[in-house]
Design a protein around this motif. Structure first.
Motif, PDB file in Angstrom:
ATOM      1  N   ARG A  53      41.437  28.332  42.677  1.00 32.65           N
ATOM      2  CA  ARG A  53      40.613  29.313  43.409  1.00 32.65           C
ATOM      3  C   ARG A  53      41.206  30.724  43.281  1.00 32.65           C
ATOM      4  N   TRP A  54      42.496  30.843  43.432  1.00 30.62           N
ATOM      5  CA  TRP A  54      43.131  32.162  43.354  1.00 30.62           C
ATOM      6  C   TRP A  54      42.982  32.769  41.956  1.00 30.62           C
ATOM      7  N   HIS A  66      40.541  32.125  39.969  1.00 35.25           N
ATOM      8  CA  HIS A  66      39.136  32.506  39.868  1.00 35.25           C
ATOM      9  C   HIS A  66      38.900  33.853  40.570  1.00 35.25           C
ATOM     10  N   ILE A  67      39.447  34.006  41.765  1.00 30.65           N
ATOM     11  CA  ILE A  67      39.296  35.272  42.516  1.00 30.65           C
ATOM     12  C   ILE A  67      39.901  36.419  41.709  1.00 30.65           C
ATOM     13  N   ALA A  68      41.087  36.176  41.166  1.00 27.53           N
ATOM     14  CA  ALA A  68      41.753  37.228  40.381  1.00 27.53           C
ATOM     15  C   ALA A  68      40.894  37.631  39.178  1.00 27.53           C
ATOM     16  N   GLU A 113      37.594  37.346  38.942  1.00 31.07           N
ATOM     17  CA  GLU A 113      36.412  38.058  39.453  1.00 31.07           C
ATOM     18  C   GLU A 113      36.771  39.498  39.817  1.00 31.07           C
ATOM     19  N   LEU A 114      37.924  39.660  40.432  1.00 27.55           N
ATOM     20  CA  LEU A 114      38.350  41.016  40.818  1.00 27.55           C
ATOM     21  C   LEU A 114      38.585  41.869  39.578  1.00 27.55           C
ATOM     22  N   LYS A 120      37.149  41.499  36.720  1.00 27.42           N
ATOM     23  CA  LYS A 120      35.887  41.754  36.021  1.00 27.42           C
ATOM     24  C   LYS A 120      34.979  42.726  36.785  1.00 27.42           C
ATOM     25  N   ALA A 121      35.276  42.904  38.079  1.00 30.85           N
ATOM     26  CA  ALA A 121      34.397  43.757  38.899  1.00 30.85           C
ATOM     27  C   ALA A 121      34.248  45.115  38.231  1.00 30.85           C
ATOM     28  N   GLN A 122      33.012  45.506  38.034  1.00 29.80           N
ATOM     29  CA  GLN A 122      32.750  46.781  37.349  1.00 29.80           C
ATOM     30  C   GLN A 122      33.265  47.935  38.205  1.00 29.80           C
ATOM     31  N   ALA A 123      34.045  48.804  37.606  1.00 33.86           N
ATOM     32  CA  ALA A 123      34.443  50.014  38.319  1.00 33.86           C
ATOM     33  C   ALA A 123      33.239  50.945  38.350  1.00 33.86           C
ATOM     34  N   ALA A 124      32.863  51.374  39.532  1.00 36.57           N
ATOM     35  CA  ALA A 124      31.689  52.242  39.642  1.00 36.57           C
ATOM     36  C   ALA A 124      32.095  53.680  39.383  1.00 36.57           C
ATOM     37  N   PRO A 125      31.508  54.317  38.374  1.00 35.47           N
ATOM     38  CA  PRO A 125      31.882  55.711  38.112  1.00 35.47           C
ATOM     39  C   PRO A 125      31.219  56.640  39.122  1.00 35.47           C
ATOM     40  N   PHE A 126      31.713  57.851  39.199  1.00 31.69           N
ATOM     41  CA  PHE A 126      31.049  58.861  40.031  1.00 31.69           C
ATOM     42  C   PHE A 126      29.774  59.298  39.322  1.00 31.69           C
TER      43      PHE A 126
END
Lengths: 136, 187
Positions: free
Chosen positions: A39-40, A42-44, A46-47, A49-55
């Motif tokens: 699980r950890w 998997h969480i790592a 997902e974190l 892969k999380a798209q960094a949102a640009p300004f």
């Protein structure tokens, strides 16, 4: 080192090889720990892969505009302070001149014959001062 | 095609110290991604993140004379961004965030190649953002720095000005919370 620290160090890649071997050996005997590890991970993932949102576009322009605005505001503030200070110094100066003038005219020592010289507190020219000036 | 080599940070910093706004603009362009990752990780998407992002660079500009390169520009900016984000979180009313976050998340721009892949990526991102938003600010900061931005434990500790042991314990607790949420989602 507790289980959480072992898993975190493994995720970070800083777990020493001997601890890594111990970890892998213990997974079979501890199914709950093995599940937590999955699980950890998997969480790592997902974190990561999380798209960094640009300004929004033109972000740098907005920042530089705000810096310019702040600079102008700061210059305006210095100017306003100088104006404020000058106004007060000027009023105080005029008031002082008036007080001294009134004092010279009304209560001061009689130094001169003319009103202007008395107002300004100038001494009347004496023979002595004329001679001193001539020598100079 | 030959690319014009971008000037190094040191040169841009020196020029910016001398009042060259164009040099500072290049630095903003270069590091806005780092700051965006930190502030959107901490605050979610929205105007708050943009404001804190701008404020981060304005503070950096004000402290140019004091910045002597003891840490990298990215680390220095991240430290400012984290501190400002924590202050913004204190100010923010939690219920406002709960209403805003899903609406703003829907505004994400698609890369337009594969709608199915886009949706999946969006779903993952939304899950991650929602899960992070449920953490306390202190735990959120550790997760954003250590797990999203990829700073090491030592660097994270340095940025947050806490001992490495604190980073580890906060991260362990945060991972425990995220794990609970993952179990909830899987049900």
């Amino acid at each position: 080192m507790n289980d959480a620290e072992i898993l975190l160090r493994e995720l970070e890649g800083t777990l020493l090889p001997e601890h890594l071997r111990e970890l892998e050996a213990s997974l079979g005997a501890r199914p709950e720990f093995a599940l937590q590890r999955r699980r950890w991970r998997h969480i790592a993932e997902e974190l990561t892969k999380a798209q960094a949102a640009p300004f929004r576009p033109m972000f740098a322009d907005r920042v530089v505009a705000r810096i310019g605005e702040a600079r102008r505001l700061s210059e305006d503030t210095i100017y306003m302070h100088l104006r404020w200070m000058f106004a007060r110094v000027a009023v105080a100066g005029v008031a002082l001149a008036l007080v001294l003038g009134v004092y010279n005219v009304t209560g001061g020592p009689e130094l001169s014959d003319t009103v202007v010289e008395t107002l300004l507190g100038l001494p009347a020219p004496s023979l002595e001062s004329v001679v001193m000036l001539a020598d100079a | 095609m030959s690319a014009v080599e971008a000037p190094p940070d040191e040169e841009l910093l020196e020029r910016a110290r001398g009042g060259d706004d164009r040099a500072f603009r290049v630095l903003v362009d270069r590091y806005q991604g780092v700051v965006a990752a930190t502030v959107t990780g901490m605050l979610g998407l929205g105007d708050d993140a943009e404001d804190v992002g701008q404020e981060t660079f304005i503070r950096f500009h004000r402290s140019l004379d004091r910045f002597r390169g003891e840490s990298s520009v990215a680390t220095y900016l991240t430290r400012i961004a984290i501190n400002l984000s924590l202050t913004a979180l204190k100010r923010r009313r939690r219920w406002t965030e709960r209403f805003k976050a899903p609406a703003r998340a829907a505004e994400r721009v698609s890369d337009g190649f594969d709608p199915e892949r886009d949706r999946e990526r969006q779903r993952q991102t939304d899950w991650v953002r929602a899960a992070i938003a449920a953490l306390s600010p202190q735990h959120r900061a550790v997760v954003v720095l250590r797990m999203i931005e990829g700073y090491s434990t030592r660097e994270t500790a340095e940025i947050l000005s806490v001992p490495q042991g604190t980073v580890m314990s906060r991260l362990a607790r945060a991972m425990g919370r995220l794990e609970s949420q993952l179990k909830e989602t899987d049900r």
